[in-house]
Design a protein around this motif. Sequence first.
Motif, PDB file in Angstrom:
ATOM      1  N   TYR A   6       0.838  -1.205   0.000  1.00  0.00           N
ATOM      2  CA  TYR A   6       0.000   0.000   0.000  1.00  0.00           C
ATOM      3  C   TYR A   6       0.863   1.240   0.000  1.00  0.00           C
ATOM      4  CZ  TYR A   6      -3.354   3.537   1.364  1.00  0.00           C
ATOM      5  OH  TYR A   6      -4.126   4.660   1.397  1.00  0.00           O
ATOM      6  N   ASP A   7       0.662   2.085  -0.992  1.00  0.00           N
ATOM      7  CA  ASP A   7       1.327   3.373  -1.077  1.00  0.00           C
ATOM      8  C   ASP A   7       0.234   4.442  -1.130  1.00  0.00           C
ATOM      9  OD1 ASP A   7       2.892   5.569  -1.560  1.00  0.00           O
ATOM     10  OD2 ASP A   7       3.427   5.007  -3.610  1.00  0.00           O
ATOM     11  N   PRO A   8       0.091   5.271  -0.102  1.00  0.00           N
ATOM     12  CA  PRO A   8      -1.009   6.239  -0.080  1.00  0.00           C
ATOM     13  C   PRO A   8      -1.000   7.186  -1.281  1.00  0.00           C
ATOM     14  CG  PRO A   8       0.270   6.351   1.968  1.00  0.00           C
ATOM     15  CD  PRO A   8       0.916   5.336   1.095  1.00  0.00           C
ATOM     16  N   ASN A   9       0.189   7.616  -1.717  1.00  0.00           N
ATOM     17  CA  ASN A   9       0.242   8.527  -2.861  1.00  0.00           C
ATOM     18  C   ASN A   9      -0.310   7.854  -4.116  1.00  0.00           C
ATOM     19  OD1 ASN A   9       1.441  10.609  -1.360  1.00  0.00           O
ATOM     20  ND2 ASN A   9       3.451   9.696  -1.645  1.00  0.00           N
ATOM     21  N   ARG A  10       0.098   6.618  -4.346  1.00  0.00           N
ATOM     22  CA  ARG A  10      -0.404   5.884  -5.510  1.00  0.00           C
ATOM     23  C   ARG A  10      -1.904   5.657  -5.398  1.00  0.00           C
ATOM     24  NH1 ARG A  10       2.097   0.372  -5.594  1.00  0.00           N
ATOM     25  NH2 ARG A  10       0.544   0.076  -3.997  1.00  0.00           N
ATOM     26  N   HIS A  12      -4.151   7.482  -3.835  1.00  0.00           N
ATOM     27  CA  HIS A  12      -4.896   8.715  -4.066  1.00  0.00           C
ATOM     28  C   HIS A  12      -4.908   9.086  -5.546  1.00  0.00           C
ATOM     29  CE1 HIS A  12      -5.841   9.549   0.071  1.00  0.00           C
ATOM     30  NE2 HIS A  12      -4.585   9.374   0.411  1.00  0.00           N
ATOM     31  N   LEU A  13      -3.813   8.837  -6.243  1.00  0.00           N
ATOM     32  CA  LEU A  13      -3.803   9.097  -7.686  1.00  0.00           C
ATOM     33  C   LEU A  13      -4.779   8.178  -8.417  1.00  0.00           C
ATOM     34  CD1 LEU A  13       0.011   9.648  -8.344  1.00  0.00           C
ATOM     35  CD2 LEU A  13      -1.820  11.346  -8.496  1.00  0.00           C
TER      36      LEU A  13
END
Length: 160
Positions: A6-10, A12-13
């Motif tokens: 899980y990558d929050p930036n990815r 959200h994009l």
Amino acid sequence: MKKIDYDPNRAHLIFGARNLGMSIMGPDVAMCGPLWAAMHVVIVERYKQGRQAMDSIFGGAGSFRWGTNTGLLLLPVVSLVQPILGIALALTLLIQGYVSVRIGIQEARCDSDLGIAGVIAGILVIKGATWAFAAGVLLCFLIYGWRLREKNKGVKLSVP
């Protein structure tokens, strides 16, 4: 259980692109807020029970979407239960509220965080979001800003 990267930036994009596309091509009200969040909590809680309960978290979300779309196709039958839709929405919002509070408490790092959150919640219920946001900013500044000021009292900034 498989590891979920899980990558929050990815995330959200991806969600932003999905929401933009869906707002133009096929708006789905069920994915706009509390209804979708409660569904996600149910899927994650079931996934945490292990492979015997749910083989894949993606399969769980897919199964829910198939069920939602089947419900949309059966809309005339679903309209028969329209009198209880208010109760169903109220229960969904209660679940969302419970999960939000639980996650917020787990994210708190100290008693000050919990105190600020409690005051914000009270003001949110009584006065609304604008007052609650303003009070939250003010409380954070008063509590954490004062601590930072005390901590950095002897530190001087140097300009090159």
